[in-house]
Motif scaffolding. Structure first.
Motif, PDB file in Angstrom:
ATOM      1  N   PRO A  24       0.833  -1.208   0.000  1.00  0.00           N
ATOM      2  CA  PRO A  24       0.000   0.000   0.000  1.00  0.00           C
ATOM      3  C   PRO A  24       0.869   1.261   0.000  1.00  0.00           C
ATOM      4  CG  PRO A  24       0.152  -0.845   2.235  1.00  0.00           C
ATOM      5  CD  PRO A  24       0.898  -1.814   1.348  1.00  0.00           C
ATOM      6  N   PRO A  25       0.282   2.404  -0.355  1.00  0.00           N
ATOM      7  CA  PRO A  25       1.057   3.649  -0.371  1.00  0.00           C
ATOM      8  C   PRO A  25       1.375   4.109   1.056  1.00  0.00           C
ATOM      9  CG  PRO A  25      -1.242   4.100  -0.879  1.00  0.00           C
ATOM     10  CD  PRO A  25      -1.101   2.613  -0.783  1.00  0.00           C
ATOM     11  N   LEU A  26       2.673   4.045   1.414  1.00  0.00           N
ATOM     12  CA  LEU A  26       3.109   4.403   2.762  1.00  0.00           C
ATOM     13  C   LEU A  26       4.244   5.409   2.697  1.00  0.00           C
ATOM     14  CD1 LEU A  26       3.347   0.825   4.386  1.00  0.00           C
ATOM     15  CD2 LEU A  26       1.472   2.469   4.627  1.00  0.00           C
ATOM     16  N   VAL A  27       4.267   6.310   3.667  1.00  0.00           N
ATOM     17  CA  VAL A  27       5.370   7.264   3.848  1.00  0.00           C
ATOM     18  C   VAL A  27       5.866   7.145   5.277  1.00  0.00           C
ATOM     19  CG1 VAL A  27       4.631   8.905   2.069  1.00  0.00           C
ATOM     20  CG2 VAL A  27       3.757   9.142   4.405  1.00  0.00           C
ATOM     21  N   LEU A  28       7.076   7.670   5.504  1.00  0.00           N
ATOM     22  CA  LEU A  28       7.672   7.641   6.839  1.00  0.00           C
ATOM     23  C   LEU A  28       8.064   9.053   7.225  1.00  0.00           C
ATOM     24  CD1 LEU A  28      10.059   5.177   8.396  1.00  0.00           C
ATOM     25  CD2 LEU A  28      10.832   7.525   8.206  1.00  0.00           C
ATOM     26  N   LEU A  29       7.766   9.412   8.452  1.00  0.00           N
ATOM     27  CA  LEU A  29       8.078  10.710   9.029  1.00  0.00           C
ATOM     28  C   LEU A  29       8.805  10.469  10.341  1.00  0.00           C
ATOM     29  CD1 LEU A  29       7.625  13.817   9.526  1.00  0.00           C
ATOM     30  CD2 LEU A  29       5.445  13.160  10.562  1.00  0.00           C
ATOM     31  N   SER A  30       9.869  11.221  10.597  1.00  0.00           N
ATOM     32  CA  SER A  30      10.588  11.125  11.855  1.00  0.00           C
ATOM     33  C   SER A  30      10.304  12.375  12.684  1.00  0.00           C
ATOM     34  CB  SER A  30      12.095  11.006  11.581  1.00  0.00           C
ATOM     35  OG  SER A  30      12.814  10.932  12.787  1.00  0.00           O
ATOM     36  N   VAL A  31       9.839  12.182  13.924  1.00  0.00           N
ATOM     37  CA  VAL A  31       9.549  13.302  14.825  1.00  0.00           C
ATOM     38  C   VAL A  31      10.313  13.108  16.131  1.00  0.00           C
ATOM     39  CG1 VAL A  31       7.270  13.840  13.861  1.00  0.00           C
ATOM     40  CG2 VAL A  31       7.437  12.214  15.723  1.00  0.00           C
ATOM     41  N   ARG A  32      10.773  14.207  16.700  1.00  0.00           N
ATOM     42  CA  ARG A  32      11.530  14.150  17.960  1.00  0.00           C
ATOM     43  C   ARG A  32      10.602  13.708  19.090  1.00  0.00           C
ATOM     44  NH1 ARG A  32      16.244  16.014  19.526  1.00  0.00           N
ATOM     45  NH2 ARG A  32      16.472  17.397  17.746  1.00  0.00           N
ATOM     46  N   ASN A  33      11.066  12.758  19.902  1.00  0.00           N
ATOM     47  CA  ASN A  33      10.296  12.288  21.048  1.00  0.00           C
ATOM     48  C   ASN A  33       9.954  13.452  21.967  1.00  0.00           C
ATOM     49  OD1 ASN A  33      10.606   9.684  20.100  1.00  0.00           O
ATOM     50  ND2 ASN A  33      12.225   9.157  21.535  1.00  0.00           N
ATOM     51  N   GLY A  34       8.701  13.495  22.412  1.00  0.00           N
ATOM     52  CA  GLY A  34       8.264  14.527  23.338  1.00  0.00           C
ATOM     53  C   GLY A  34       7.940  15.862  22.711  1.00  0.00           C
ATOM     54  N   SER A  35       8.102  15.997  21.378  1.00  0.00           N
ATOM     55  CA  SER A  35       7.748  17.256  20.719  1.00  0.00           C
ATOM     56  C   SER A  35       6.222  17.379  20.648  1.00  0.00           C
ATOM     57  CB  SER A  35       8.340  17.308  19.308  1.00  0.00           C
ATOM     58  OG  SER A  35       7.719  16.328  18.482  1.00  0.00           O
ATOM     59  N   ARG A  36       5.762  18.570  20.371  1.00  0.00           N
ATOM     60  CA  ARG A  36       4.312  18.782  20.231  1.00  0.00           C
ATOM     61  C   ARG A  36       3.730  17.875  19.158  1.00  0.00           C
ATOM     62  NH1 ARG A  36      -0.526  20.665  20.057  1.00  0.00           N
ATOM     63  NH2 ARG A  36      -1.369  22.417  18.896  1.00  0.00           N
ATOM     64  N   MET A  37       4.427  17.743  18.009  1.00  0.00           N
ATOM     65  CA  MET A  37       3.902  16.905  16.936  1.00  0.00           C
ATOM     66  C   MET A  37       3.919  15.428  17.327  1.00  0.00           C
ATOM     67  SD  MET A  37       2.323  17.046  14.057  1.00  0.00           S
ATOM     68  CE  MET A  37       2.599  18.705  13.462  1.00  0.00           C
ATOM     69  N   ASP A  38       4.949  14.991  18.026  1.00  0.00           N
ATOM     70  CA  ASP A  38       5.003  13.599  18.490  1.00  0.00           C
ATOM     71  C   ASP A  38       3.821  13.319  19.409  1.00  0.00           C
ATOM     72  OD1 ASP A  38       6.026  10.969  19.001  1.00  0.00           O
ATOM     73  OD2 ASP A  38       6.976  11.716  20.823  1.00  0.00           O
ATOM     74  N   ASP A  39       3.584  14.216  20.365  1.00  0.00           N
ATOM     75  CA  ASP A  39       2.469  14.030  21.290  1.00  0.00           C
ATOM     76  C   ASP A  39       1.136  14.036  20.558  1.00  0.00           C
ATOM     77  OD1 ASP A  39       4.333  13.957  23.333  1.00  0.00           O
ATOM     78  OD2 ASP A  39       3.954  16.017  23.998  1.00  0.00           O
ATOM     79  N   LEU A  40       0.974  14.953  19.614  1.00  0.00           N
ATOM     80  CA  LEU A  40      -0.282  15.042  18.876  1.00  0.00           C
ATOM     81  C   LEU A  40      -0.510  13.805  18.013  1.00  0.00           C
ATOM     82  CD1 LEU A  40      -2.838  16.445  17.951  1.00  0.00           C
ATOM     83  CD2 LEU A  40      -1.451  17.835  16.394  1.00  0.00           C
ATOM     84  N   LEU A  41       0.521  13.351  17.293  1.00  0.00           N
ATOM     85  CA  LEU A  41       0.356  12.190  16.412  1.00  0.00           C
ATOM     86  C   LEU A  41       0.189  10.887  17.190  1.00  0.00           C
ATOM     87  CD1 LEU A  41       2.729  12.978  13.411  1.00  0.00           C
ATOM     88  CD2 LEU A  41       0.273  13.412  13.648  1.00  0.00           C
ATOM     89  N   ALA A  42       0.562  10.881  18.461  1.00  0.00           N
ATOM     90  CA  ALA A  42       0.305   9.711  19.302  1.00  0.00           C
ATOM     91  C   ALA A  42      -1.194   9.586  19.587  1.00  0.00           C
ATOM     92  CB  ALA A  42       1.091   9.807  20.603  1.00  0.00           C
TER      93      ALA A  42
END
Length: 189
Positions: free
Chosen positions: A69-87
């Motif tokens: 399937p069409p998949l992408v990968l994104l790396s986010v810093r642990n504990g960042s606002r985006m990491d918390d939101l995407l969790a």
């Protein structure tokens, strides 16, 4: 009187594998990367509260993983606002920025920046139909994604997202790239 030894300085000591943080950063800065603005919409906390907030983050660690399937990968810093939101929020988007959108990349990568609400204030965007996330106007492409998997990797989390929709506006110009610690554009030639 007991003797104490000074604590070692982490930056000067190589990792057990032999490479220091500075050496690693310098080597990888020589790998050119595309620049994307990753966005997500944080839903309202309760039905009666305001409609929620948009969040955005500049990323250069973004890549295609799979066609089927069409998949992408994104790396986010642990504990960042985006990491918390995407969790918590599985739906997000990535707008592939053009060389003329350097100001957007810079704005969303600042340390100690102002609130996301103010950052989005004068940027043209439309809301993704599937993700609800802001899709930057004039981007080379915009992908709406749903998180399939999260993998902790050192001080970052790798977010693998299934691409639900791809928008290919008729944007002018080339891609914004990041190379040797600066935003760049490809030479035409």
């Amino acid at each position: 009187m007991p003797q104490t030894t000074p604590a070692p300085q982490a930056e000067a000591i190589p990792h057990p594998e032999g490479v220091s943080n500075d050496e690693f950063r310098a080597a990888l800065s020589r790998l050119a990367a595309g620049v994307v603005l990753v966005t997500a919409h944080e839903p309202a906390l309760s039905p009666g509260s305001p409609r929620g907030e948009d969040a955005g983050m500049t990323a250069t660690a973004f890549m295609s993983v799979s066609l089927d399937p069409p998949l992408v990968l994104l790396s986010v810093r642990n504990g960042s606002r985006m990491d918390d939101l995407l969790a918590e929020q599985p739906l997000w988007a990535a707008s592939l920025l053009t060389e003329s959108q350097r100001h957007i990349a810079g704005r969303f990568s600042m340390k100690g920046r102002i609130s996301d609400r103010l950052l989005f204030e004068d940027i043209p965007y439309r809301r993704g139909e599937l993700s609800g996330a802001p899709l930057v106007g004039g981007a080379l492409a915009a992908l709406e994604c749903r998180t399939e998997q999260r993998v902790e990797a050192g001080d970052h989390t790798l977010v693998i997202g299934r691409v639900l929709a791809a928008d290919l506006p008729s944007a002018e110009g080339g891609p914004l790239t990041y190379f040797k610690g600066r935003y760049r554009h490809l030479s035409q030639g």
